[in-house]
Design a protein around this motif. Structure first.
Motif, PDB file in Angstrom:
ATOM      1  N   PRO A 168       0.706  -1.273   0.211  1.00  0.00           N
ATOM      2  CA  PRO A 168      -0.051  -0.072   0.066  1.00  0.00           C
ATOM      3  C   PRO A 168       0.663   1.458  -0.009  1.00  0.00           C
ATOM      4  O   PRO A 168       0.324   2.333  -0.189  1.00  0.00           O
ATOM      5  N   HIS A 169       2.098   1.248   0.518  1.00  0.00           N
ATOM      6  CA  HIS A 169       3.120   2.453   0.288  1.00  0.00           C
ATOM      7  C   HIS A 169       3.282   2.945  -0.912  1.00  0.00           C
ATOM      8  O   HIS A 169       3.853   3.914  -1.077  1.00  0.00           O
ATOM      9  N   LEU A 199       7.972  -3.397   6.868  1.00  0.00           N
ATOM     10  CA  LEU A 199       7.501  -2.687   5.846  1.00  0.00           C
ATOM     11  C   LEU A 199       7.918  -3.311   4.484  1.00  0.00           C
ATOM     12  O   LEU A 199       7.248  -3.185   3.659  1.00  0.00           O
ATOM     13  N   ARG A 228      -1.549  10.198  -0.808  1.00  0.00           N
ATOM     14  CA  ARG A 228      -1.191  10.060   0.689  1.00  0.00           C
ATOM     15  C   ARG A 228       0.099   9.121   0.840  1.00  0.00           C
ATOM     16  O   ARG A 228       0.850   9.235   1.592  1.00  0.00           O
ATOM     17  N   CYS A 283       6.926   7.719  10.838  1.00  0.00           N
ATOM     18  CA  CYS A 283       5.767   7.270  10.454  1.00  0.00           C
ATOM     19  C   CYS A 283       4.540   8.022  10.659  1.00  0.00           C
ATOM     20  O   CYS A 283       3.611   8.049   9.973  1.00  0.00           O
ATOM     21  N   CYS A 307       2.616  10.638   8.818  1.00  0.00           N
ATOM     22  CA  CYS A 307       1.362  10.286   7.923  1.00  0.00           C
ATOM     23  C   CYS A 307       0.355   9.615   8.781  1.00  0.00           C
ATOM     24  O   CYS A 307      -0.730   9.765   8.239  1.00  0.00           O
ATOM     25  N   HIS A 308       0.835   8.862   9.734  1.00  0.00           N
ATOM     26  CA  HIS A 308      -0.249   7.935  10.499  1.00  0.00           C
ATOM     27  C   HIS A 308      -0.893   8.476  11.879  1.00  0.00           C
ATOM     28  O   HIS A 308      -1.323   7.628  12.523  1.00  0.00           O
ATOM     29  N   CYS A 338       7.255   1.782  15.932  1.00  0.00           N
ATOM     30  CA  CYS A 338       6.324   0.920  14.922  1.00  0.00           C
ATOM     31  C   CYS A 338       7.289  -0.209  14.237  1.00  0.00           C
ATOM     32  O   CYS A 338       6.494  -0.913  14.138  1.00  0.00           O
ATOM     33  N   HIS A 345       6.072  -3.924  12.864  1.00  0.00           N
ATOM     34  CA  HIS A 345       5.926  -3.814  11.565  1.00  0.00           C
ATOM     35  C   HIS A 345       7.025  -4.226  10.551  1.00  0.00           C
ATOM     36  O   HIS A 345       8.043  -3.584  10.957  1.00  0.00           O
ATOM     37  N   LEU A 375       0.121  -7.950  10.592  1.00  0.00           N
ATOM     38  CA  LEU A 375      -1.142  -7.626   9.978  1.00  0.00           C
ATOM     39  C   LEU A 375      -2.063  -8.887   9.544  1.00  0.00           C
ATOM     40  O   LEU A 375      -3.132  -8.784   9.270  1.00  0.00           O
TER      41      LEU A 375
HETATM   42  C1  HEC Z   1       4.188   9.525   3.065  1.00  0.00           C
HETATM   43  C2  HEC Z   1       3.166   9.034   4.147  1.00  0.00           C
HETATM   44  C3  HEC Z   1       3.555   7.682   4.693  1.00  0.00           C
HETATM   45  C4  HEC Z   1       4.592   7.454   5.445  1.00  0.00           C
HETATM   46  C5  HEC Z   1       5.711   8.449   5.781  1.00  0.00           C
HETATM   47  C6  HEC Z   1       4.482   5.947   6.035  1.00  0.00           C
HETATM   48  N1  HEC Z   1       3.299   5.627   5.707  1.00  0.00           N
HETATM   49 FE1  HEC Z   1       2.373   3.720   6.202  1.00  0.00          FE
HETATM   50  N2  HEC Z   1       0.781   4.116   4.811  1.00  0.00           N
HETATM   51  C7  HEC Z   1       0.486   5.321   4.393  1.00  0.00           C
HETATM   52  C8  HEC Z   1      -0.781   5.228   3.537  1.00  0.00           C
HETATM   53  C9  HEC Z   1      -1.357   6.146   2.616  1.00  0.00           C
HETATM   54  C10 HEC Z   1      -1.326   4.020   3.531  1.00  0.00           C
HETATM   55  C11 HEC Z   1      -2.133   3.271   3.006  1.00  0.00           C
HETATM   56  C12 HEC Z   1      -3.474   3.496   4.073  1.00  0.00           C
HETATM   57  C13 HEC Z   1      -4.865   3.071   3.570  1.00  0.00           C
HETATM   58  O1  HEC Z   1      -5.077   2.378   2.579  1.00  0.00           O
HETATM   59  O2  HEC Z   1      -5.761   3.476   4.275  1.00  0.00           O
HETATM   60  C14 HEC Z   1      -0.158   3.339   4.705  1.00  0.00           C
HETATM   61  C15 HEC Z   1      -0.595   1.804   5.013  1.00  0.00           C
HETATM   62  C16 HEC Z   1       0.288   1.397   6.263  1.00  0.00           C
HETATM   63  C17 HEC Z   1       0.063   0.215   6.791  1.00  0.00           C
HETATM   64  C18 HEC Z   1      -0.956  -0.881   6.417  1.00  0.00           C
HETATM   65  C19 HEC Z   1      -0.418  -1.808   5.655  1.00  0.00           C
HETATM   66  C20 HEC Z   1      -1.451  -2.740   5.065  1.00  0.00           C
HETATM   67  O3  HEC Z   1      -1.005  -3.640   4.453  1.00  0.00           O
HETATM   68  O4  HEC Z   1      -2.693  -2.633   5.243  1.00  0.00           O
HETATM   69  C21 HEC Z   1       1.059  -0.152   7.944  1.00  0.00           C
HETATM   70  C22 HEC Z   1       1.196  -1.124   8.948  1.00  0.00           C
HETATM   71  C23 HEC Z   1       1.860   1.254   7.916  1.00  0.00           C
HETATM   72  N3  HEC Z   1       1.461   1.925   6.830  1.00  0.00           N
HETATM   73  C24 HEC Z   1       3.079   1.467   8.723  1.00  0.00           C
HETATM   74  C25 HEC Z   1       3.923   2.538   8.544  1.00  0.00           C
HETATM   75  C26 HEC Z   1       4.938   2.600   9.521  1.00  0.00           C
HETATM   76  C27 HEC Z   1       5.476   1.636  10.396  1.00  0.00           C
HETATM   77  C28 HEC Z   1       5.929   3.831   8.892  1.00  0.00           C
HETATM   78  C29 HEC Z   1       7.192   4.320   9.141  1.00  0.00           C
HETATM   79  C30 HEC Z   1       8.163   3.321   9.004  1.00  0.00           C
HETATM   80  C31 HEC Z   1       4.830   4.410   7.632  1.00  0.00           C
HETATM   81  N4  HEC Z   1       3.875   3.598   7.620  1.00  0.00           N
HETATM   82  C32 HEC Z   1       5.241   5.555   7.121  1.00  0.00           C
HETATM   83  C33 HEC Z   1       1.416   6.274   4.216  1.00  0.00           C
HETATM   84  C34 HEC Z   1       2.492   6.709   4.704  1.00  0.00           C
END
Ligand code: HEC
Ligand code: HEC
Ligand code: HEC
Ligand code: HEC
Ligand code: HEC
Ligand code: HEC
Ligand code: HEC
Ligand code: HEC
Ligand code: HEC
Length: 314
Positions: free
Chosen positions: A65-66, A147, A73, A118, A121-122, A141, A145, A155
Motif C-alpha cells: 500500500p505504500h 514494511l 497520501r 511514520c 502520515c499515520h 512502529c 511492522h 497484520l
Molecule cells: C508519506 C506518508 C506515509 C509514511 C511516511 C508512512 N506511511 Fe504507512 N501508509 C501510508 C498510506 C497512505 C497507507 C495506506 C493507508 C490506507 O490504505 O488506508 C499506509 C499503510 C500502512 C500500513 C498498512 C499496511 C497494509 O498492508 O494494510 C502500515 C502497517 C503502515 N502504513 C505502517 C507505516 C510505518 C510503520 C511507517 C514508518 C516506518 C509508515 N507507515 C510510514 C502512508 C505513509
C-alpha cells in the motif's frame, strides 16, 4: 539536471562498494559516516532507489500500500523511499553514504524519532500512541511492522500472536497452558483484547475496563442480575486469567480454594469438605462435595435471576 541511473555502470561499481560497506560496518564506531541531508533531485529517489541492486529483499514494499502511486497520501506520491528514509541524495550517488534515516537496530535515531517518521502520515489513526505503554517503553512502529516484507506478520491474525509473544515471554507460556482462549487456533487473538497502538484503558485494553473487554464476546455475563456476585461485576480477573491457566475455565485457582480466598469467615464456606458443616440435609452430600466443591451447589457463580436463590444456586 536530474541524475539518471545507469544500471550497467552501477553493477561493477556496486561490487566494490558492497565490499566497502561490509568493511565499513565493522569499523563503524571508529569511522563515523555522516548521513546525507540533501533530497535527491526530482526523479532521483523514485527511480534510483527501486533499481538499486543492493538489497533485493527490500523490493517487497513496491507491491504494498505504500507504493500505490495513484494515492496522493502514499510515500510513492511523496518522495518515494525518501519519505521514510529521509533526504538521501548522497546515498544514491555514493552508496557507502548511508540513507539519512534508518530503522531498527542499525539506526542512529531513538525509537521515538523513528516512530515520528511514520506518525507524520499515520498520526490520525493512532491518537493514543504517545500515551501508550509501547511508546513509553521504547517499542517503535518497526519493532512490530516489517514494511519491506511482502507480508507483514502483525497484520495477519494467524501470525500476529507469534510476533507479540516474541517479546512477551510470560504470556507465551500462559497461552500454552492446558486451559486457554483459542489463541493458537487464531479464533481469538491478542488484538481482540489489546490495542498495540495504545489506549486510554489500563493494559492498553480495547474497551474502558476489563469487564467491558470480556463482554464483547461473553455478553451473557454482563447481567443485570437480580442477585449479583460482587467480584464478577467488579473485575473478571478476580477469578480468571484470560491468557491461560492450569485450571479448567481459566481459573486462577481451583475451587474451593478460589472461593475461600474471600469466603473463609463463616459457616460452611470455610470448610466445604466437612460434610457435617453443610447446610443441606444428609443423603447426597458426598456427590456435592467432590470435584467442583462450592460450584456443585453455587453453580450460578456469575449471578442469578432466580428470586428465591440469593446464594447463586440456580
Ligand atoms: C508519506 C506518508 C506515509 C509514511 C511516511 C508512512 N506511511 Fe504507512 N501508509 C501510508 C498510506 C497512505 C497507507 C495506506 C493507508 C490506507 O490504505 O488506508 C499506509 C499503510 C500502512 C500500513 C498498512 C499496511 C497494509 O498492508 O494494510 C502500515 C502497517 C503502515 N502504513 C505502517 C507505516 C510505518 C510503520 C511507517 C514508518 C516506518 C509508515 N507507515 C510510514 C502512508 C505513509
Ligand atoms: C513506509 C516507510 C518506508 C519506505 C517508503 C521505504 N522504506 Fe526502506 N525501510 C523502512 C523500514 C521501517 C526499514 C527497517 C526494516 C523493515 O521494516 O523491513 C527499512 C529498511 C530498509 C533497508 C535495509 C537496510 C537498513 O537501513 O536497515 C533498505 C536497503 C531499504 N529500506 C531501502 C529502501 C528503498 C530502496 C526504498 C524505496 C523503494 C525504501 N526503503 C522505502 C521503511 C521504509
Ligand atoms: C506492538 C506491535 C505494534 C506496534 C509497536 C505498532 N503496531 Fe501498527 N499494527 C499492529 C497490529 C497487530 C496491527 C493490526 C491491527 C488489527 O488487526 O486490529 C497494526 C495495524 C497497523 C496499521 C493498519 C491500520 C490499522 O490501524 O489497523 C497501521 C497503519 C499501523 N499499524 C501503523 C503503525 C504505526 C505508524 C506505528 C507506530 C506509531 C505502529 N503501527 C506501531 C501492531 C503494532
Ligand atoms: C519488541 C518487543 C515487543 C513486541 C513485539 C510487543 N511488545 Fe508489548 N510490550 C513491550 C514492552 C517492553 C512492554 C512494557 C513492559 C511490559 O509490560 O512487559 C510492553 C507492554 C505491553 C502491554 C502491557 C501494557 C500495560 O500498560 O501494562 C500489553 C498489553 C502489550 N505489550 C501487548 C502487546 C501486543 C498485543 C503485541 C503484539 C501485537 C505486543 N505487545 C508486541 C514490548 C513488545
Ligand atoms: C481475552 C482477552 C485477552 C487476550 C486474548 C489477550 N489478553 Fe493480554 N490481558 C488481558 C487482560 C484483561 C489483562 C489484564 C489487565 C489488567 O491487569 O487489568 C491483560 C494483560 C496483558 C499484559 C500485561 C500484564 C501481563 O500479564 O504481563 C500483557 C503484556 C498482555 N496482556 C499481552 C498479551 C498478548 C501478547 C496477547 C496475545 C498472545 C494477549 N495479551 C491476549 C486480556 C487479554
Ligand atoms: C473476541 C472474543 C472473546 C473475548 C473478547 C473474550 N473471550 Fe473468553 N472465550 C472466547 C472463546 C471463543 C472461547 C472458547 C469457547 C469455546 O471453546 O467454546 C472463550 C472461552 C472463555 C472461558 C472458558 C475457557 C474454558 O476453559 O472453557 C473463559 C473463562 C473466558 N473465555 C473468559 C474470558 C474473560 C475473563 C474475558 C475478558 C478478559 C474474555 N473471555 C474475553 C472468546 C472471547
Ligand atoms: C468469583 C469468581 C469469578 C469471577 C469474578 C468471574 N468468574 Fe467466570 N467462572 C468462575 C467459575 C468458578 C467458573 C466455572 C464454573 C462454571 O462453569 O460456571 C467460571 C466460568 C466462566 C466461563 C465458562 C463457563 C461459562 O459459564 O460460560 C466464562 C466464559 C466466564 N467464566 C466468564 C467470566 C467473565 C466474562 C467474567 C467477568 C464478567 C467472569 N467470568 C468473572 C468464576 C468467576
Ligand atoms: C474476590 C473475592 C471473592 C471471590 C474469589 C469469591 N467471592 Fe463470593 N462473594 C464476594 C463478595 C464481596 C460477596 C458479597 C458480600 C457477601 O455477601 O459476603 C460474595 C457473595 C457470595 C455469596 C452469597 C451471595 C448472597 O447473596 O448471600 C455466595 C454464595 C458466594 N459469594 C459464593 C462464592 C463462590 C462459590 C466462590 C468461588 C467460586 C466465590 N464466591 C468467590 C467475594 C468473592
Ligand atoms: C452441598 C451444597 C453446598 C456446597 C458444596 C457449598 N455450599 Fe455454600 N451454600 C449452600 C446453601 C444451600 C446456602 C444457603 C444457606 C442458607 O441460606 O442458609 C449456601 C450459602 C453460602 C454463602 C452465603 C453466606 C452464608 O454463609 O450463608 C456463601 C458465601 C457460601 N455458601 C459459600 C460457599 C463456599 C465458598 C463453598 C465452597 C468452599 C460452598 N459455599 C459450598 C450450599 C452449598
Amino acid at each position: 539536471m536530474a541524475w539518471t541511473p545507469d544500471p550497467s555502470r552501477w553493477h561493477g561499481l556496486f561490487t566494490l562498494l558492497l565490499a566497502g560497506m561490509l568493511a565499513a560496518s565493522t569499523t563503524q564506531a571508529a569511522e563515523k559516516i555522516e548521513p546525507s541531508t540533501e533530497m535527491t533531485p526530482a526523479g532521483g529517489g523514485e527511480t534510483a532507489c527501486p533499481e538499486c541492486p543492493a538489497n533485493p529483499g527490500v523490493h517487497g514494499i513496491l507491491g504494498g500500500p505504500h507504493f500505490v502511486v495513484a494515492d496522493p497520501r502514499t510515500p510513492a506520491a511523496n518522495a518515494a523511499c525518501e519519505a521514510c528514509h529521509g533526504p538521501s541524495r548522497e546515498h544514491t550517488l555514493f552508496p557507502t553514504r548511508i540513507a539519512s534515516i534508518r530503522f531498527g537496530e542499525g539506526s542512529h535515531l531513538t525509537p521515538e524519532e523513528q516512530s515520528a517518521q511514520c506518525l507524520g502520515c499515520h498520526q490520525g489513526d493512532h491518537i493514543d500512541w504517545a500515551s501508550g505503554t509501547h511508546a513509553a517503553e521504547d517499542v517503535s512502529c518497526v519493532s512490530c511492522h516489517s514494511l519491506h516484507a511482502g507480508r507483514d506478520q502483525v497484520l495477519n491474525r494467524v501470525t500476529v500472536a507469534d510476533k507479540c509473544v516474541s517479546c512477551h515471554l510470560r504470556v507465551r507460556m500462559e497461552i500454552n497452558k492446558p486451559y486457554r482462549h483459542p489463541v493458537r487456533e487464531a479464533a481469538i487473538t491478542c488484538t481482540n483484547c489489546h490495542n498495540p497502538h495504545g489506549s486510554p484503558a489500563e493494559a492498553m485494553l480495547v474497551r474502558e475496563t476489563v469487564n467491558q473487554t470480556c463482554y464483547q464476546c461473553h455478553a451473557e455475563k454482563r447481567g443485570p442480575f437480580m442477585h449479583e456476585h460482587e467480584p464478577v461485576q467488579d473485575d473478571c480477573m478476580h477469578c480468571h486469567n484470560p491468557h491461560g491457566s492450569n485450571h479448567e475455565n481459566l481459573l486462577l485457582v481451583r475451587a474451593p480454594f478460589l472461593c475461600q480466598q474471600c469466603h473463609s469467615d463463616h459457616s460452611h464456606a470455610r470448610e466445604a469438605y466437612d460434610f457435617e458443616d453443610l447446610p443441606l440435609g444428609s443423603g447426597s452430600r458426598q456427590s456435592r462435595v467432590v470435584g467442583g466443591a462450592c460450584i456443585n451447589c453455587h453453580s450460578q457463580i456469575h449471578g442469578t435471576n432466580n428470586p428465591g436463590r440469593r446464594s447463586m444456586r440456580q
